[in-house]
Design a protein around this motif. Structure first.
Motif, PDB file in Angstrom:
ATOM      1  N   THR A  10       2.702   1.738 -11.792  1.00 17.80           N
ATOM      2  CA  THR A  10       2.840   2.405 -11.012  1.00 17.80           C
ATOM      3  C   THR A  10       2.288   3.171 -10.422  1.00 17.80           C
ATOM      4  O   THR A  10       1.612   3.189  -9.272  1.00 17.80           O
ATOM      5  CB  THR A  10       4.258   1.726 -10.581  1.00 17.80           C
ATOM      6  OG1 THR A  10       5.225   1.249 -11.799  1.00 17.80           O
ATOM      7  CG2 THR A  10       4.985   2.395  -9.340  1.00 17.80           C
ATOM      8  N   ALA A  13       2.881  -9.643  -9.674  1.00 16.20           N
ATOM      9  CA  ALA A  13       3.089  -9.664 -10.933  1.00 16.20           C
ATOM     10  C   ALA A  13       3.398 -10.922 -10.868  1.00 16.20           C
ATOM     11  O   ALA A  13       3.968 -11.709 -10.213  1.00 16.20           O
ATOM     12  CB  ALA A  13       4.964  -9.185 -11.279  1.00 16.20           C
ATOM     13  N   CYS A  64       1.638  -6.223  -4.213  1.00 17.01           N
ATOM     14  CA  CYS A  64       1.064  -6.262  -6.163  1.00 17.01           C
ATOM     15  C   CYS A  64       1.652  -7.649  -6.271  1.00 17.01           C
ATOM     16  O   CYS A  64       3.079  -7.799  -5.177  1.00 17.01           O
ATOM     17  CB  CYS A  64       1.274  -5.568  -6.675  1.00 17.01           C
ATOM     18  SG  CYS A  64       0.826  -3.806  -6.872  1.00 17.01           S
ATOM     19  N   ILE A  94      11.867  -8.187 -10.269  1.00 17.63           N
ATOM     20  CA  ILE A  94      10.414  -8.772 -10.874  1.00 17.63           C
ATOM     21  C   ILE A  94      11.167  -9.672 -11.702  1.00 17.63           C
ATOM     22  O   ILE A  94      10.628 -11.199 -12.158  1.00 17.63           O
ATOM     23  CB  ILE A  94       9.874  -8.526 -12.005  1.00 17.63           C
ATOM     24  CG1 ILE A  94       8.469  -7.156 -10.516  1.00 17.63           C
ATOM     25  CG2 ILE A  94       8.518  -8.492 -12.844  1.00 17.63           C
ATOM     26  CD1 ILE A  94       7.218  -6.833 -11.254  1.00 17.63           C
ATOM     27  N   PHE A 107       4.531  -0.485 -17.396  1.00 16.97           N
ATOM     28  CA  PHE A 107       4.642  -0.534 -15.854  1.00 16.97           C
ATOM     29  C   PHE A 107       5.031   0.558 -15.091  1.00 16.97           C
ATOM     30  O   PHE A 107       4.413   0.596 -14.021  1.00 16.97           O
ATOM     31  CB  PHE A 107       6.494  -1.505 -15.226  1.00 16.97           C
ATOM     32  CG  PHE A 107       6.570  -1.820 -14.127  1.00 16.97           C
ATOM     33  CD1 PHE A 107       5.671  -2.927 -13.997  1.00 16.97           C
ATOM     34  CD2 PHE A 107       7.004  -1.098 -13.593  1.00 16.97           C
ATOM     35  CE1 PHE A 107       5.964  -3.477 -12.272  1.00 16.97           C
ATOM     36  CE2 PHE A 107       7.318  -1.422 -11.578  1.00 16.97           C
ATOM     37  CZ  PHE A 107       7.350  -2.222 -11.283  1.00 16.97           C
ATOM     38  N   VAL A 136       0.202  -7.387 -13.596  1.00 12.32           N
ATOM     39  CA  VAL A 136       0.274  -7.027 -12.653  1.00 12.32           C
ATOM     40  C   VAL A 136      -1.451  -7.363 -11.798  1.00 12.32           C
ATOM     41  O   VAL A 136      -2.053  -6.257 -12.119  1.00 12.32           O
ATOM     42  CB  VAL A 136       1.506  -5.715 -12.126  1.00 12.32           C
ATOM     43  CG1 VAL A 136       2.608  -6.249 -12.257  1.00 12.32           C
ATOM     44  CG2 VAL A 136       0.522  -4.545 -12.305  1.00 12.32           C
ATOM     45  N   LYS A 137      -1.295  -7.029  -9.993  1.00  8.65           N
ATOM     46  CA  LYS A 137      -2.594  -6.555 -10.088  1.00  8.65           C
ATOM     47  C   LYS A 137      -1.954  -6.170  -8.264  1.00  8.65           C
ATOM     48  O   LYS A 137      -1.401  -6.847  -7.965  1.00  8.65           O
ATOM     49  CB  LYS A 137      -3.792  -7.606  -9.576  1.00  8.65           C
ATOM     50  CG  LYS A 137      -3.018  -9.038  -9.530  1.00  8.65           C
ATOM     51  CD  LYS A 137      -4.239 -10.143 -10.044  1.00  8.65           C
ATOM     52  CE  LYS A 137      -3.623 -11.473  -9.773  1.00  8.65           C
ATOM     53  NZ  LYS A 137      -4.267 -12.499 -10.684  1.00  8.65           N
ATOM     54  N   PRO A 174       4.876  -1.687  -4.690  1.00  6.32           N
ATOM     55  CA  PRO A 174       4.950  -0.762  -5.707  1.00  6.32           C
ATOM     56  C   PRO A 174       5.872   0.767  -5.478  1.00  6.32           C
ATOM     57  O   PRO A 174       6.078   0.986  -6.185  1.00  6.32           O
ATOM     58  CB  PRO A 174       3.556  -0.022  -6.189  1.00  6.32           C
ATOM     59  CG  PRO A 174       3.176  -1.019  -4.716  1.00  6.32           C
ATOM     60  CD  PRO A 174       3.573  -2.221  -4.550  1.00  6.32           C
TER      61      PRO A 174
END
Length: 432
Positions: free
Chosen positions: A169, A206, A204, A134, A165, A145-146, A125
């Motif tokens: 972010t 995606a 992260c 991505i 995004f 996202v996580k 990130p």
């Protein structure tokens, strides 16, 4: 002989509930670290917590027969380290990380159950070119996202545009190191493949947006044998990602549940996970009759303890304690007082607010008395900011939790409405 079981983060409610499990007449439960240290906080100094836990265990004058826990990070990730040092039963650190490290977990799923695994990629990130990378990995809007390590739904975002995004972010950069750095400490203790080691704790995930009817399969592995014992539905508020309630038993068609159970056996056997409980979250896309595996958690779901107690007759902490002691879990089935049970989440959908009023203890007791067996936990206090609440999703705040049972699902929802009429929360300085 008396057996000593140490429980990481043990609170008063669970200390009482553990004594009602089967076969614990000769067991003494000991707290190891406080709830304030392991989940009533957003700061996780894992080396310091491990050092304090080890000091407590080293000073104990007696046998250490089991070290257990029933919570997510940091408890779940500390348990293999403590159990390995003191010779008690638990899954290996590497098998646990194949579940908890989201990129490693997705990589394993792609190997063994590719038809049930969405497209995914890892990203940093703090990389200004992350969005384009991505895209190069084949993901298009919308995607989700996580963090590669999180707990609950914290820092999870649906991304429909570059603006989404950018917002995600900003939030990730501000908060992700609070878990990323302590998770890196755990990763440093493990034997990791090179491609996994390069995906550090602050990274992260995606992945393609998946959806449908969500549920959680609860199970355990004992001496290599995978056993599943219940499916719990996860019902969301309309049009949002936040959970409204967990329902047990599941209302999903039996063939769908059986397929999820078979997938669970296949995945957990492949991972080599053993001598510990787990739960796996799934989606069933009813339109396409497609099952998606969402994620694996290396613990029982604490939120489901009351549900199993009401429907099956005992909290599924039975699984945790029995496995810790090296016993095959003595988990009953449909021996409880209720046909269905749920945990409801009373939420507010603000960006932030100040809590101006909360129900008094007497008001909560009166509300709970509307339905026998109801338990209510208020998560806020007067004067606090909602943003002070730990472990919240990105879209709402869970102000209170209510556990209750009933004879039917419709009666359960009616009961919830009756109880909520007695609970009055008020907020000021609301940010919509």
């Amino acid at each position: 002989m008396t057996k000593n079981v140490f429980v990481v983060g043990l609170n008063d409610h669970n200390a009482e509930r553990l004594t009602s499990l089967r076969g614990v007449e000769d067991v003494v439960f000991h707290p190891l670290l406080t709830p304030a240290q392991v989940y009533e906080t957003q700061e996780f100094d894992i080396p310091a917590m491990l050092a304090e836990a080890e000091a407590t265990l080293d000073a104990f004058d007696g046998s250490i027969d089991a070290i257990v826990g029933y919570m997510d990070f940091p408890v779940s990730t500390m348990l293999p380290l403590l159990c390995a040092k003191y010779g008690t039963r638990n899954a290996s650190l590497e098998s646990l990380l194949k579940c908890e490290h989201k990129f490693w977990s997705r990589s394993v799923m792609a190997e063994i159950v590719p038809d049930h695994t969405p497209n995914f990629t890892a990203f940093d990130p703090f990389d200004d070119d992350a969005l384009s990378k991505i895209g190069e990995a084949g993901l298009r809007f919308p995607f989700f996202v996580k963090p590669i390590k999180s707990s609950g739904s914290r820092l999870g975002f649906r991304i429909d545009s570059p603006e989404d995004f950018a917002y995600a972010t900003e939030k990730l950069r501000a908060e992700i190191r609070s878990i990323g750095e302590p998770f890196d400490h755990v990763l440093s203790q493990a034997n990791l493949p090179d491609d996994i080691r390069s995906v550090e704790g602050h990274y992260c995930m995606a992945e393609r947006v998946i959806g449908g009817r969500q549920c959680t399969v609860e199970g355990y592995v004992h001496d290599g044998e995978v056993t599943l014992y219940g499916t719990v539905d996860s019902i969301r508020y309309p049009q949002v990602l936040s959970f409204f309630y967990y329902l047990y038993p599941s209302n999903l068609p039996r063939p769908v549940q059986e397929q999820m159970w078979e997938i669970s056996r296949k995945v957990m056997t492949h991972i080599g996970y053993d001598n510990a409980g787990f739960n796996i979250e799934y989606f069933w896309d009813e339109v396409e009759n497609k099952i998606w595996l969402l994620e694996i958690n290396t613990r029982i779901a604490q939120s489901h303890c009351d549900l199993f107690e009401m429907v099956d007759g005992v909290s599924h902490q039975q699984v945790t304690v029995d496995l810790g002691l090296g016993r095959k879990p003595d988990m009953p089935h449909r021996e409880g007082s209720q046909k269905v049970a749920a945990e409801f989440f009373y939420r507010v959908f603000f960006r932030d607010a100040t809590v101006a009023r909360t129900p008094s203890r007497a008001e909560i007791e009166v509300a709970a008395e509307q339905v026998d067996g109801t338990r209510i936990v208020s998560n806020v206090r007067k004067g606090m900011q909602l943003s002070e609440l730990p472990e919240q999703d990105a879209y709402s705040f869970a102000v209170a939790s209510l556990w209750m049972g009933a004879s039917t699902g419709s009666k359960l929802l009616w009961n919830y409405e009756q109880v909520m009429k007695r609970l009055n929360y008020e907020f000021t300085d609301i940010l919509d």
